[in-house]
Each structure stands twice: as structure tokens, then as C-alpha cells.
Design a protein around this motif. Structure first.
Motif, PDB file in Angstrom:
ATOM      1  N   GLN A  26       0.798  -1.225   0.000  1.00  0.00           N
ATOM      2  CA  GLN A  26       0.000   0.000   0.000  1.00  0.00           C
ATOM      3  C   GLN A  26       0.833   1.278   0.000  1.00  0.00           C
ATOM      4  OE1 GLN A  26      -3.235  -0.241   2.803  1.00  0.00           O
ATOM      5  NE2 GLN A  26      -3.703  -2.323   2.202  1.00  0.00           N
ATOM      6  N   VAL A  27       1.950   1.236  -0.693  1.00  0.00           N
ATOM      7  CA  VAL A  27       2.738   2.447  -0.949  1.00  0.00           C
ATOM      8  C   VAL A  27       2.970   2.546  -2.461  1.00  0.00           C
ATOM      9  CG1 VAL A  27       3.828   2.671   1.321  1.00  0.00           C
ATOM     10  CG2 VAL A  27       4.889   1.211  -0.405  1.00  0.00           C
ATOM     11  N   CYS A  28       1.909   2.301  -3.215  1.00  0.00           N
ATOM     12  CA  CYS A  28       1.986   2.179  -4.672  1.00  0.00           C
ATOM     13  C   CYS A  28       2.598   3.413  -5.337  1.00  0.00           C
ATOM     14  CB  CYS A  28       0.605   1.909  -5.257  1.00  0.00           C
ATOM     15  SG  CYS A  28      -0.134   0.364  -4.673  1.00  0.00           S
ATOM     16  N   ASP A  29       2.344   4.576  -4.780  1.00  0.00           N
ATOM     17  CA  ASP A  29       2.881   5.793  -5.385  1.00  0.00           C
ATOM     18  C   ASP A  29       4.389   5.918  -5.207  1.00  0.00           C
ATOM     19  OD1 ASP A  29       2.382   6.146  -2.595  1.00  0.00           O
ATOM     20  OD2 ASP A  29       2.442   8.326  -2.836  1.00  0.00           O
ATOM     21  N   ARG A  30       4.980   5.021  -4.389  1.00  0.00           N
ATOM     22  CA  ARG A  30       6.426   5.072  -4.145  1.00  0.00           C
ATOM     23  C   ARG A  30       7.101   3.733  -4.419  1.00  0.00           C
ATOM     24  NH1 ARG A  30       5.452   7.347   1.645  1.00  0.00           N
ATOM     25  NH2 ARG A  30       3.485   6.309   1.221  1.00  0.00           N
ATOM     26  N   GLY A  31       6.431   2.875  -5.189  1.00  0.00           N
ATOM     27  CA  GLY A  31       6.957   1.547  -5.463  1.00  0.00           C
ATOM     28  C   GLY A  31       7.904   1.528  -6.635  1.00  0.00           C
ATOM     29  N   PRO A  32       8.552   0.426  -6.824  1.00  0.00           N
ATOM     30  CA  PRO A  32       8.575  -0.802  -6.046  1.00  0.00           C
ATOM     31  C   PRO A  32       9.106  -0.572  -4.623  1.00  0.00           C
ATOM     32  CG  PRO A  32       9.485  -1.202  -8.213  1.00  0.00           C
ATOM     33  CD  PRO A  32       9.321   0.271  -8.059  1.00  0.00           C
ATOM     34  N   ALA A  33       8.542  -1.358  -3.701  1.00  0.00           N
ATOM     35  CA  ALA A  33       8.830  -1.167  -2.283  1.00  0.00           C
ATOM     36  C   ALA A  33       9.376  -2.437  -1.644  1.00  0.00           C
ATOM     37  CB  ALA A  33       7.562  -0.730  -1.561  1.00  0.00           C
ATOM     38  N   MET A  34      10.161  -2.216  -0.586  1.00  0.00           N
ATOM     39  CA  MET A  34      10.709  -3.302   0.218  1.00  0.00           C
ATOM     40  C   MET A  34      10.693  -2.854   1.675  1.00  0.00           C
ATOM     41  SD  MET A  34      14.105  -4.045  -2.089  1.00  0.00           S
ATOM     42  CE  MET A  34      14.650  -5.469  -1.221  1.00  0.00           C
ATOM     43  N   VAL A  35      10.604  -3.821   2.586  1.00  0.00           N
ATOM     44  CA  VAL A  35      10.669  -3.530   4.014  1.00  0.00           C
ATOM     45  C   VAL A  35      11.704  -4.464   4.633  1.00  0.00           C
ATOM     46  CG1 VAL A  35       9.394  -3.373   6.181  1.00  0.00           C
ATOM     47  CG2 VAL A  35       8.218  -2.937   4.021  1.00  0.00           C
ATOM     48  N   VAL A  36      12.546  -3.913   5.508  1.00  0.00           N
ATOM     49  CA  VAL A  36      13.550  -4.702   6.223  1.00  0.00           C
ATOM     50  C   VAL A  36      13.169  -4.722   7.705  1.00  0.00           C
ATOM     51  CG1 VAL A  36      15.974  -4.897   6.882  1.00  0.00           C
ATOM     52  CG2 VAL A  36      15.365  -4.099   4.584  1.00  0.00           C
ATOM     53  N   TYR A  37      13.004  -5.949   8.227  1.00  0.00           N
ATOM     54  CA  TYR A  37      12.730  -6.135   9.650  1.00  0.00           C
ATOM     55  C   TYR A  37      13.891  -6.865  10.281  1.00  0.00           C
ATOM     56  CZ  TYR A  37       7.913  -4.571   9.565  1.00  0.00           C
ATOM     57  OH  TYR A  37       6.793  -3.804   9.468  1.00  0.00           O
ATOM     58  N   PRO A  38      14.170  -6.649  11.552  1.00  0.00           N
ATOM     59  CA  PRO A  38      13.351  -5.982  12.548  1.00  0.00           C
ATOM     60  C   PRO A  38      13.513  -4.463  12.575  1.00  0.00           C
ATOM     61  CG  PRO A  38      15.273  -6.856  13.640  1.00  0.00           C
ATOM     62  CD  PRO A  38      15.369  -7.251  12.171  1.00  0.00           C
ATOM     63  N   GLU A  39      14.336  -3.915  11.695  1.00  0.00           N
ATOM     64  CA  GLU A  39      14.605  -2.481  11.719  1.00  0.00           C
ATOM     65  C   GLU A  39      13.389  -1.631  11.363  1.00  0.00           C
ATOM     66  OE1 GLU A  39      16.434  -4.811  10.365  1.00  0.00           O
ATOM     67  OE2 GLU A  39      18.460  -4.603  11.160  1.00  0.00           O
ATOM     68  N   ASN A  40      12.428  -2.223  10.628  1.00  0.00           N
ATOM     69  CA  ASN A  40      11.256  -1.508  10.149  1.00  0.00           C
ATOM     70  C   ASN A  40      11.643  -0.374   9.199  1.00  0.00           C
ATOM     71  OD1 ASN A  40       8.477  -1.161   9.897  1.00  0.00           O
ATOM     72  ND2 ASN A  40       8.395   0.328  11.558  1.00  0.00           N
ATOM     73  N   TRP A  41      12.636  -0.665   8.338  1.00  0.00           N
ATOM     74  CA  TRP A  41      13.038   0.292   7.310  1.00  0.00           C
ATOM     75  C   TRP A  41      12.193   0.035   6.073  1.00  0.00           C
ATOM     76  CZ3 TRP A  41      18.866  -1.151   7.908  1.00  0.00           C
ATOM     77  CH2 TRP A  41      19.383  -0.536   9.054  1.00  0.00           C
ATOM     78  N   TRP A  42      11.408   1.016   5.673  1.00  0.00           N
ATOM     79  CA  TRP A  42      10.583   0.942   4.476  1.00  0.00           C
ATOM     80  C   TRP A  42      11.302   1.663   3.360  1.00  0.00           C
ATOM     81  CZ3 TRP A  42       5.177  -0.526   3.874  1.00  0.00           C
ATOM     82  CH2 TRP A  42       4.687  -1.219   4.975  1.00  0.00           C
ATOM     83  N   TYR A  43      11.502   0.962   2.255  1.00  0.00           N
ATOM     84  CA  TYR A  43      12.203   1.528   1.110  1.00  0.00           C
ATOM     85  C   TYR A  43      11.274   1.598  -0.092  1.00  0.00           C
ATOM     86  CZ  TYR A  43      16.548   0.700   3.667  1.00  0.00           C
ATOM     87  OH  TYR A  43      17.547   0.710   4.595  1.00  0.00           O
ATOM     88  N   GLY A  44      11.424   2.646  -0.875  1.00  0.00           N
ATOM     89  CA  GLY A  44      10.628   2.800  -2.080  1.00  0.00           C
ATOM     90  C   GLY A  44      11.470   3.212  -3.261  1.00  0.00           C
ATOM     91  N   ASN A  45      10.829   3.204  -4.418  1.00  0.00           N
ATOM     92  CA  ASN A  45      11.494   3.562  -5.674  1.00  0.00           C
ATOM     93  C   ASN A  45      12.723   2.702  -5.920  1.00  0.00           C
ATOM     94  OD1 ASN A  45       9.653   5.738  -6.354  1.00  0.00           O
ATOM     95  ND2 ASN A  45      10.570   6.790  -4.610  1.00  0.00           N
ATOM     96  N   ILE A  46      12.606   1.411  -5.602  1.00  0.00           N
ATOM     97  CA  ILE A  46      13.679   0.453  -5.848  1.00  0.00           C
ATOM     98  C   ILE A  46      13.600   0.071  -7.321  1.00  0.00           C
ATOM     99  CG2 ILE A  46      14.632  -1.803  -5.229  1.00  0.00           C
ATOM    100  CD1 ILE A  46      14.738   0.256  -2.953  1.00  0.00           C
ATOM    101  N   LYS A  47      14.572   0.507  -8.086  1.00  0.00           N
ATOM    102  CA  LYS A  47      14.493   0.384  -9.549  1.00  0.00           C
ATOM    103  C   LYS A  47      15.425  -0.653 -10.161  1.00  0.00           C
ATOM    104  CE  LYS A  47      11.490   3.726  -9.882  1.00  0.00           C
ATOM    105  NZ  LYS A  47      10.093   3.455 -10.093  1.00  0.00           N
ATOM    106  N   GLY A  48      16.166  -1.387  -9.356  1.00  0.00           N
ATOM    107  CA  GLY A  48      17.027  -2.397  -9.952  1.00  0.00           C
ATOM    108  C   GLY A  48      18.137  -2.830  -9.016  1.00  0.00           C
ATOM    109  N   GLU A  49      19.128  -3.500  -9.589  1.00  0.00           N
ATOM    110  CA  GLU A  49      20.184  -4.124  -8.805  1.00  0.00           C
ATOM    111  C   GLU A  49      20.981  -3.131  -7.964  1.00  0.00           C
ATOM    112  OE1 GLU A  49      22.447  -6.480 -11.557  1.00  0.00           O
ATOM    113  OE2 GLU A  49      20.759  -7.854 -11.920  1.00  0.00           O
ATOM    114  N   GLY A  50      21.268  -1.956  -8.498  1.00  0.00           N
ATOM    115  CA  GLY A  50      22.023  -0.964  -7.729  1.00  0.00           C
ATOM    116  C   GLY A  50      21.286  -0.531  -6.478  1.00  0.00           C
ATOM    117  N   ASP A  51      19.972  -0.364  -6.589  1.00  0.00           N
ATOM    118  CA  ASP A  51      19.170   0.024  -5.431  1.00  0.00           C
ATOM    119  C   ASP A  51      19.074  -1.122  -4.430  1.00  0.00           C
ATOM    120  OD1 ASP A  51      18.810   2.456  -6.696  1.00  0.00           O
ATOM    121  OD2 ASP A  51      16.777   1.996  -7.372  1.00  0.00           O
ATOM    122  N   ILE A  52      18.969  -2.337  -4.927  1.00  0.00           N
ATOM    123  CA  ILE A  52      18.949  -3.502  -4.040  1.00  0.00           C
ATOM    124  C   ILE A  52      20.283  -3.616  -3.309  1.00  0.00           C
ATOM    125  CG2 ILE A  52      18.860  -6.024  -3.958  1.00  0.00           C
ATOM    126  CD1 ILE A  52      16.869  -5.801  -6.347  1.00  0.00           C
TER     127      ILE A  52
END
Length: 100
Positions: free
Chosen positions: A56-82
Motif C-alpha cells: 500500500q505504498v503504490c505511489d512510491r513503489g517498487p517497495a521493500m521492508v527490512v525487519y526488525p529495523e522496520n526500514w521501508w524503502y521505495g522507488n527500488i528500480k534495480g540491482e544498484g538500489d537492491i
């Protein structure tokens, strides 16, 4: 092996399994094999990767979340961002460029 981190990748699947939404249309499902390979190449153990339905963050996707840190990432556009997200886990500091 215990899970120290969990990476959730939004793949925009709907209840009936149909791929919809921004993240899926922008290829987020293709990030899964790269994540797994890169974790192995970096010898990063204790990290689980899971595809999710819509985060539900479609306007900022593609999105990923890292737990347990609860870091929400958006605008992941490829390998460099990953790579930047994985670097953040290794460094213990969020990747500010993609943080939501």
C-alpha cells in the motif's frame, strides 16, 4: 540458523493471485532471485526474503521492508538500489536515498 533480518518485497499480488499494482508491473518479482544470489555472494546469513502482496505504498513503489529495523524503502528500480539496501543491512544504517 536463526533469522536476524527479514526482507519483504512487494510483488503486488491480489487475493486471487493476480499480479497487479505498481510494484509488480515494474518488475519487483524479478528482484527475488537477485536478492537471494547477492545474499549468498556476500555471505550474508540469517536473512530471509519473502514476496508479499500489496504494501500500500503504490505511489512510491517498487517497495521493500527490512525487519526488525522496520526500514521501508521505495522507488527500488534495480540491482544498484537492491545493493544499497543490502549495504544498509551490513552497515546497520538505513539507506537514506530510498527510505520512505
Amino acid at each position: 540458523m536463526t533469522t536476524e533480518h527479514h526482507i519483504f518485497v512487494c510483488c503486488s499480488f491480489r487475493g486471487n493471485g493476480a499480479p497487479q499494482g505498481t510494484c509488480n508491473k515494474q518488475g519487483s518479482v524479478n528482484y527475488l532471485p537477485y536478492l537471494e544470489e547477492e545474499l549468498s555472494d556476500r555471505d550474508m546469513e540469517g536473512i530471509q526474503v519473502t514476496a508479499t502482496g500489496c504494501l500500500q505504498v503504490c505511489d512510491r513503489g517498487p517497495a521493500m521492508v527490512v525487519y526488525p529495523e522496520n526500514w521501508w524503502y521505495g522507488n527500488i528500480k534495480g540491482e544498484g538500489d537492491i545493493d544499497a539496501v543490502l549495504d544498509s543491512i551490513e552497515n546497520g544504517e538505513p539507506d537514506e536515498a530510498h527510505l520512505l
